[in-house]
Motif scaffolding. Structure first.
Motif, mmCIF file in Angstrom:
data_model
loop_
_atom_site.group_PDB
_atom_site.id
_atom_site.type_symbol
_atom_site.label_atom_id
_atom_site.label_comp_id
_atom_site.label_asym_id
_atom_site.label_seq_id
_atom_site.Cartn_x
_atom_site.Cartn_y
_atom_site.Cartn_z
ATOM 1 N N TRP A 172 0.841 -1.206 0.000
ATOM 2 C CA TRP A 172 0.000 0.000 0.000
ATOM 3 C C TRP A 172 0.871 1.249 0.000
ATOM 4 O O TRP A 172 0.583 2.221 -0.693
ATOM 5 C CB TRP A 172 -0.924 0.005 1.215
ATOM 6 C CG TRP A 172 -2.077 -0.950 1.141
ATOM 7 C CD1 TRP A 172 -2.084 -2.187 0.549
ATOM 8 C CD2 TRP A 172 -3.381 -0.767 1.703
ATOM 9 N NE1 TRP A 172 -3.308 -2.777 0.717
ATOM 10 C CE2 TRP A 172 -4.124 -1.939 1.416
ATOM 11 C CE3 TRP A 172 -3.981 0.251 2.430
ATOM 12 C CZ2 TRP A 172 -5.444 -2.097 1.817
ATOM 13 C CZ3 TRP A 172 -5.307 0.088 2.843
ATOM 14 C CH2 TRP A 172 -6.030 -1.071 2.538
ATOM 15 N N PRO A 206 -1.990 -2.995 -5.193
ATOM 16 C CA PRO A 206 -1.690 -3.322 -3.799
ATOM 17 C C PRO A 206 -2.236 -4.688 -3.394
ATOM 18 O O PRO A 206 -3.208 -5.178 -3.958
ATOM 19 C CB PRO A 206 -2.401 -2.207 -3.033
ATOM 20 C CG PRO A 206 -3.545 -1.828 -3.916
ATOM 21 C CD PRO A 206 -3.024 -1.957 -5.318
ATOM 22 N N GLN A 215 -7.418 3.176 -5.681
ATOM 23 C CA GLN A 215 -6.328 3.732 -4.878
ATOM 24 C C GLN A 215 -6.875 4.655 -3.784
ATOM 25 O O GLN A 215 -6.395 4.637 -2.644
ATOM 26 C CB GLN A 215 -5.365 4.518 -5.777
ATOM 27 C CG GLN A 215 -4.726 3.703 -6.885
ATOM 28 C CD GLN A 215 -3.678 2.737 -6.367
ATOM 29 O OE1 GLN A 215 -2.799 3.110 -5.605
ATOM 30 N NE2 GLN A 215 -3.764 1.479 -6.779
ATOM 31 N N LEU A 224 -8.062 2.829 -0.709
ATOM 32 C CA LEU A 224 -7.014 2.497 0.264
ATOM 33 C C LEU A 224 -6.863 3.637 1.267
ATOM 34 O O LEU A 224 -6.750 3.412 2.476
ATOM 35 C CB LEU A 224 -5.674 2.267 -0.443
ATOM 36 C CG LEU A 224 -5.615 1.236 -1.571
ATOM 37 C CD1 LEU A 224 -4.181 1.144 -2.099
ATOM 38 C CD2 LEU A 224 -6.101 -0.121 -1.110
#
Length: 279
Positions: free
Chosen positions: A179, A205, A229, A232
């Motif tokens: 990450w 990730p 993204q 995350l």
């Protein structure tokens, strides 16, 4: 493309470089096989391109702002855990994890760290130079590391320390490591004013097993898109109770009404706003 009022178009191109703006009308160009043609799809107007450019600017600003508390939290957690190992653990590869002993990775990182130390204008660095000869303990050293250098230091840490830091975000050590690498790319895009909203990301990730976090399962297949993204980031903010997790949802809701390029070009599903991460 319908450019509308030529004077307004000229003024816009004096404000934003042609080649920067052209990245936002690329997706409006007709697609033929593996190539984009020079002609645009019917209904393409410069005003829509500018709307997307302005939205992307707001998205980058919000994303950078949301990454900041995550970066600071990882710094604090990693500095604390390594400090329990040794006050100068970052300068002693022999007591770090196996990654620190592979090839020239650690020595390259150390040169980068020493350069940051020499060039730092921080008061606490000056204080340590005067009082302690300039050798920073690890809990202070993490404060002069950029995201990339911090990611490497996390990778150098013994597995137990990695696990302890990752657990604070509800992740395993390999997951948090991936990450951090992935979000470092996102951060650099924001810092260098790159196009973000419809970018396809090369780094995917590692995710927790299916069912552990349903809100991540909803975007599991979209992790190479910007919405994945951003998910995350939302997870990390929510899990630690840091930052402003309402900021990114607010920006996404401001996505302009552009029929040729709807919000789905970010990778967002139709029901994205119903997710626990985004409500």
């Amino acid at each position: 493309m319908d450019i509308g009022n030529p004077d307004v178009a000229i003024k816009q191109l004096q404000h934003v470089n042609y080649y920067r703006l052209s990245g936002y009308w690329y997706s409006f160009r007709r697609h033929s096989g593996q190539h984009r043609e020079d002609d645009f799809y019917p209904g393409t107007i410069l005003q829509d391109v500018v709307k997307l450019y302005n939205f992307d600017e707001a998205l980058r600003t919000a994303t950078f702002a949301c990454l900041t508390p995550i970066e600071l939290t990882v710094r604090a957690l990693l500095g604390h855990e390594l400090g329990l190992l040794d006050e100068c653990a970052h300068l002693k590869p022999g007591i770090l994890g196996p990654q620190a002993g592979k090839g020239a990775i650690y020595s390259t990182w150390l040169k980068r760290y020493e350069k940051s130390l020499r060039e730092s204008k921080e008061d606490f660095v000056s204080h340590h130079r005067v009082r302690y000869g300039g050798t920073l303990p690890v809990w202070a050293a993490v404060e002069i590391l950029d995201w990339g250098a911090l990611t490497y230091l996390y990778g150098f840490a013994p597995r137990g320390i990695q696990d302890s830091v990752a657990d604070k975000f509800g992740l395993t050590a390999p997951q948090l490591g991936s990450w951090m690498k992935s979000l470092n790319v996102v951060r650099n895009i924001c810092a260098h004013h790159g196009r973000l909203f419809n970018r396809v990301h090369a780094i995917k990730p590692k995710l927790p097993k299916v069912g552990q976090y349903p809100h991540l399962d909803e975007t599991r297949n979209e992790m190479n898109r910007t919405f994945g993204q951003l998910s995350l980031i939302q997870h990390m903010l929510h899990h630690r109770g840091i930052g402003r997790p309402q900021l990114l949802p607010a920006v996404l809701r401001s996505y302009p009404d552009v029929k040729l390029l709807p919000l789905s070009h970010t990778g967002a599903p139709a029901n994205w706003g119903e997710s626990a991460l985004w409500r």
